[in-house]
Design an enzyme around this catalytic site. Structure first.
Site, short mmCIF file in Angstrom:
data_model
loop_
_atom_site.label_atom_id
_atom_site.label_comp_id
_atom_site.label_asym_id
_atom_site.label_seq_id
_atom_site.Cartn_x
_atom_site.Cartn_y
_atom_site.Cartn_z
N GLY A 63 0.82 -1.21 0.00
CA GLY A 63 0.00 0.00 0.00
C GLY A 63 0.85 1.26 0.00
N GLN A 64 0.20 2.40 0.08
CA GLN A 64 0.93 3.67 0.01
C GLN A 64 1.92 3.83 1.16
OE1 GLN A 64 -1.49 7.14 -1.70
NE2 GLN A 64 -3.06 5.99 -0.63
N LEU A 65 1.43 3.62 2.38
CA LEU A 65 2.30 3.78 3.55
C LEU A 65 3.36 2.69 3.61
CD1 LEU A 65 3.05 5.26 6.14
CD2 LEU A 65 1.24 4.00 7.31
N ASP A 103 -2.02 -13.39 5.05
CA ASP A 103 -3.43 -13.13 4.78
C ASP A 103 -4.16 -12.81 6.09
OD1 ASP A 103 -6.00 -12.97 3.91
OD2 ASP A 103 -6.12 -15.02 3.11
N ALA A 114 -5.47 -2.43 5.71
CA ALA A 114 -6.87 -2.06 6.01
C ALA A 114 -7.71 -2.24 4.77
CB ALA A 114 -6.96 -0.61 6.49
N ASP A 121 -9.16 9.44 10.30
CA ASP A 121 -10.01 10.56 10.74
C ASP A 121 -11.49 10.23 10.55
OD1 ASP A 121 -9.59 10.57 7.90
OD2 ASP A 121 -10.35 12.60 7.79
N TYR A 174 -16.70 2.03 6.88
CA TYR A 174 -15.23 2.09 7.04
C TYR A 174 -14.87 2.67 8.41
CZ TYR A 174 -10.44 3.78 6.39
OH TYR A 174 -9.10 4.06 6.56
N LYS A 189 -13.09 0.73 11.55
CA LYS A 189 -11.79 1.24 12.00
C LYS A 189 -11.84 1.61 13.49
CE LYS A 189 -8.40 2.00 9.98
NZ LYS A 189 -7.19 1.14 9.83
N TRP A 224 -6.65 11.54 4.55
CA TRP A 224 -6.44 11.95 3.15
C TRP A 224 -5.04 11.57 2.64
CZ3 TRP A 224 -8.70 17.58 2.31
CH2 TRP A 224 -9.95 17.68 2.93
#
Length: 287
Positions: free
Chosen positions: A11-13, A38, A62, A104, A127, A131, A152
């Site tokens: 993922g991005q992070l 998994d 996530a 957030d 979501y 979370k 974001w």
């Protein structure tokens, strides 16, 4: 050598942590995505984590498709809540440090002042609900865990608002962007650096912390900043959320107060436009 397990490694992070990990060779970094670990296989999750046997877990995984989560509630709950509970329990029992990334979207958006870690949670979409359940399960099963709420998120990796807008602004003459949802973007590279600062620092303070870039803007203003930096010739129109209906409702205001993380760990929080410039410069070089 301490082993660090990163879930959601593609993922991005996770991708930004992978870039930075090259500078921290004192750790053995293990990046996993669903193919290697998994999280939906709840029956074998403890056993699979035991096989890796990390000293630190950074949970970046996530179910982040906010609109899809409305129709995929079960999957969202497994990934965002039930798997987190198991990871937290395992990490507590094995004296393993845990950093869990949250959102957030645990807030309803009715505030008009920046939200600190004590602000009342009241999610308005699936979501956010799952979370928040994950946060509670994390702290219940591992009171020594650190939870970082962010917002974001964008990066030069993966799909995100910055990349989508940059592409659309080159393809279209005009775009409509929501102007009545206010918060602050997070460059995933900045969040990755903050996480590494915490891991490599000499202080571990459990609890919930906020991290996003500095600045209070709407998605419309975010789009204008992308247009300005990219020098795109496209007309951007600000519209209301009601003019752009989505399966999941979004909070109208979710600006995070970053005072606590700065005080506790001495983390640097860059201004959103400076980070946006860095990311867009990177995108230009990789295109």
């Amino acid at each position: 050598m301490e082993k660090i397990l990163i879930t959601g490694g593609n993922g991005q992070l996770g991708s930004e942590l992978n870039v930075l990990s090259k500078m921290y060779s004192q750790y053995k970094w293990i990046f996993t995505d669903w193919q290697e670990l998994d999280l939906c296989d709840l029956d074998r999750l403890e056993e699979n984590i035991t096989a890796i046997n990390p000293q630190i877990i950074i949970n970046c995984a996530a179910h982040t498709a906010v609109d899809k989560a409305e129709s995929e509630m079960e999957l969202s709950d497994v990934l965002n809540h039930q798997a987190v509970a198991i990871m937290a329990k395992w990490s507590f029992e094995h004296h393993c440090k845990l950093i869990h990334v949250s959102t957030d979207y645990v807030f309803d958006g009715n505030s008009s002042i920046p939200l600190d870690e004590e602000a009342v949670t009241n999610p308005i979409n699936v979501y956010g609900v799952t979370k928040l359940a994950g946060e509670k399960a994390c702290l219940k099963n591992n009171p020594d865990a650190i939870i970082i709420r962010t917002s974001w998120v964008y990066s030069s990796f993966g799909n995100n608002f910055v990349k989508t807008m940059s592409r659309l602004m080159q393809e279209r003459d005009q775009l409509n962007v929501v102007k009545d949802q206010v918060g602050s973007p997070t460059y995933a590279a900045d969040l990755a650096q903050a996480i590494i600062s915490i891991i490599t620092g000499d202080k571990w303070e459990p609890g919930i912390f906020n991290f996003s870039n500095e600045g209070a803007i709407s998605w419309y203003e975010f789009a204008l900043a992308i247009q300005e930096i990219g020098r795109f010739d496209c007309e951007i129109n600000g519209i209301s959320s009601s003019e752009y209906p989505t399966p999941a409702r979004r909070p109208n205001f979710s600006l995070l107060d970053k005072t606590k993380i700065k005080r506790a760990f001495g983390v640097t929080v860059p201004e959103y436009k400076e980070s946006l410039k860095k990311c867009m410069q990177l995108l230009r070089t990789v295109q």
